[in-house]
Design a protein around this motif. Structure first.
Motif, short mmCIF file in Angstrom:
data_model
loop_
_atom_site.label_atom_id
_atom_site.label_comp_id
_atom_site.label_asym_id
_atom_site.label_seq_id
_atom_site.Cartn_x
_atom_site.Cartn_y
_atom_site.Cartn_z
N GLU A 1 -0.29 7.06 -1.49
CA GLU A 1 0.64 7.86 -2.48
C GLU A 1 1.61 9.03 -1.65
N VAL B 1 3.27 3.76 -0.86
CA VAL B 1 3.82 4.33 -2.22
C VAL B 1 3.55 3.56 -3.46
N HIS B 2 2.56 2.45 -3.33
CA HIS B 2 2.20 1.62 -4.53
C HIS B 2 3.46 0.93 -4.76
N GLU C 1 0.88 -1.15 -0.10
CA GLU C 1 -0.03 -0.07 -0.15
C GLU C 1 0.91 1.20 0.05
N LEU D 1 -6.22 -3.42 -0.07
CA LEU D 1 -5.39 -2.42 0.00
C LEU D 1 -5.89 -1.07 -0.86
N TYR D 2 -5.66 -0.18 0.00
CA TYR D 2 -6.39 1.28 -0.76
C TYR D 2 -4.84 1.73 -1.14
N ASP D 3 -4.66 3.11 -1.22
CA ASP D 3 -3.24 3.46 -1.60
C ASP D 3 -2.71 4.64 -0.44
#
Lengths: 260, 277
Positions: free
Chosen positions: A241, A134-135, A132, A237-239
């Motif tokens: 960023e 920074v992807h 999750e 999972l969301y994100d």
């Protein structure tokens, strides 16, 4: 980038052939998830429940930092004297110098014990670890060998094999930019990891990491973390960023961020 | 980083544009059928890239190559509906996009710099138009997309689970997929507003997207995305492009943001005014 000596690759090979380090987890459980070819199936969403991303050693709480036991086996990290001084300097500058504070890729193994979930996607030839934070994506290949290098990657080059029901991952080709934690514990580009993933039961993985870096440490040392399966029905999972937050005011256009 | 990436992207686009006709002949009538996976999904795993990649423009794709080789003609618009091939913007949105079309070449403010030059995730459907390859992995109950850039990935569950709450906005949106024969339909909600092209096409946080990935043979699929966003557009619109299989190879690390110099340092203090109409 520096040239890496062939001797180091020989060392990697020796470790691979030497087999399990002492203390490797054993599971007699036949109830663990398995793939169609009979291997343990690590697919799913996982998360470590530890404060190790702040400090991999035992540490008391500070403002904004949860205290807790460390993940270093024996708690001591065998730094060379100059490296210990560098670690202390890192600690003093951690608010700005921690690569995670800069939203950089956090490196391995830190990504696996940060306070964010990650998902494992497993096929017969590779495992993909989706984070999750920074992807980030990490590919762990069950095929091939380390490319010759020198290569300096944030997450290294991961080559795995099965030792019974344990997934053993050999990782080299790191850069010297990532830290093990926010407390400034660090390594050089000569870092070599051997990770071992072993099911304790269907919902827990024991994650052992042997750390070698002849430029920073006097001897190899070990970390041990438990990974917990996220079992919530809506686990997903969301994100996060990390580096995007400061730019979100501009996209798609500033006008669109005004009250809607 | 951004300039180097752009040059690389242009070079790749040239190579891909040159190679496309040959590859097209190879994928002719003797095309291989798709296998089935144990859970019934058609096996579409592997590496893919648009036949004509590039995300500079939806209406005028791959003009980068034409900048270097005048014999390369622009391609038809990627937009197949509405029939005029144009994005059906509301007037205020059309004005924003036109302004950005100008300032992309003369950036004066942070928003004039495209998101890709900041290593931000480009989201859906833009990532299906870019030059770097995408990789599809299927495991029981899900389709996972990886891109060979921005360490982007997207997990699409096939089990019909409910969407996340609508107020949650995600860079890759919240996609739910289902197979219908050789077509993978993905309904994506919770999209964070995104730029779609270098020249500033965009949708807002209110967008919903329905994608249809239709395999015509084992080495070719058509990617179609219908974008609905009553905040920005006058009607839903649909874009389409074709993706071809690439040789399988290991995906290696693609750090982007790390060590990047802030592109804001290249912002101009003066620039030509945008054309009036």
């Amino acid at each position: 980038m520096r040239l890496r000596l062939p001797a180091q690759f020989l060392a990697v090979t020796v470790v691979l052939l030497a087999g399990a380090p002492p203390g490797a987890a054993q599971t007699a459980s036949s109830s663990i998830p398995r793939t169609s070819d009979g291997r343990p199936d690590f697919s799913g969403i996982w998360q470590a429940l530890t404060t190790a991303s702040w400090d991999i050693q035992d540490h008391a709480a500070q403002k904004g930092v949860p205290g807790g036991p460390g993940i270093v086996v024996g708690n001591e990290i065998p730094y060379q004297p100059a490296a210990l001084a560098r670690k202390k300097q890192n600690y003093d500058r951690r608010a700005t110098d921690d690569p995670v504070a800069k939203c950089y890729l956090p490196g391995v193994p830190r990504l696996l014990y940060m306070p964010f979930p990650f998902q494992i996607v497993q096929t017969p030839t590779e495992l993909m670890l989706l984070f999750e934070f920074v992807h980030a994506v990490r590919f762990v290949f069950l095929t091939g060998r380390h490319p010759p290098g020198p290569i300096e990657w944030w997450l290294g080059d991961s080559r795995a094999r099965w030792e019974g029901d344990t997934l053993v991952v050999d990782v080299v080709h790191f850069n010297d930019q990532t830290w093990f934690d926010n407390a400034g514990n660090f390594h050089s580009e000569a870092l070599h990891l051997v990770e071992r993933f072993t099911y304790l039961d269907p919902d827990h993985i024991q994650y052992d990491v042997r750390v070698e870096d002849p430029k920073v440490f006097t001897r190899p040392w070990d970390m041990r973390v438990i990974l917990y399966r996220r079992k919530e029905a809506n686990a997903q999972l969301y994100d996060y960023e990390c580096y995007a937050f400061d730019y979100e005011q501009y996209y798609p256009y500033p006008q669109m961020r005004s009250p809607q | 980083m951004s300039l180097r990436w752009l040059i690389g992207a242009v070079g790749l686009a040239l190579v891909a544009a040159a190679a496309a006709p040959v590859r097209g002949q190879e994928g002719g009538p003797a095309a291989k059928p798709l296998e089935r996976l144990a859970d019934g999904q058609p096996n579409v795993q592997g590496h893919w890239r648009p036949v004509n990649p590039g995300s500079l423009s939806l209406t005028n794709p791959v003009p980068q190559a034409a900048d270097f080789d005048p014999s390369i003609k622009p391609l038809p618009s990627r937009i197949v509906d509405p029939p005029d091939g144009r994005v059906p913007y509301q007037p205020w949105a059309a004005a924003l996009q036109k302004e950005q079309n100008h300032y992309y070449a003369y950036p004066m403010r942070p928003e004039h710099i495209d998101t890709q030059h900041r290593c931000l995730l480009s989201g859906v459907p833009r990532l299906f138009t870019i030059v770097p390859a995408l990789k599809i992995v299927q495991t029981p109950g899900q389709v996972v997309f990886f891109w060979d850039s921005y360490h982007a990935y997207r997990v699409v569950p096939l089990d019909g689970r409910p969407h996340v709450a609508p107020n949650v906005k995600l860079y890759m949106g919240d996609g739910r997929g289902r197979w219908d024969g050789l077509t993978l339909t993905i309904d994506t909600r919770s999209l964070k507003g995104q730029r779609l092209t270098y020249i500033g096409d965009f949708y807002s946080d209110n967008a919903q997207i329905r994608e249809r990935l239709t395999w015509t043979d084992a080495d070719t699929f058509t990617y179609e995305a219908t974008v609905t966003d009553p905040t920005v557009f006058t009607r839903p619109w649909t874009m389409r492009l074709v993706q071809r299989r690439l040789p399988t190879e290991e995906v290696w690390e693609t750090a982007c943001y790390e060590g990047m110099s802030n592109p804001d340092r290249y912002l101009l203090k003066v620039a030509p005014a945008p054309p009036t109409r």
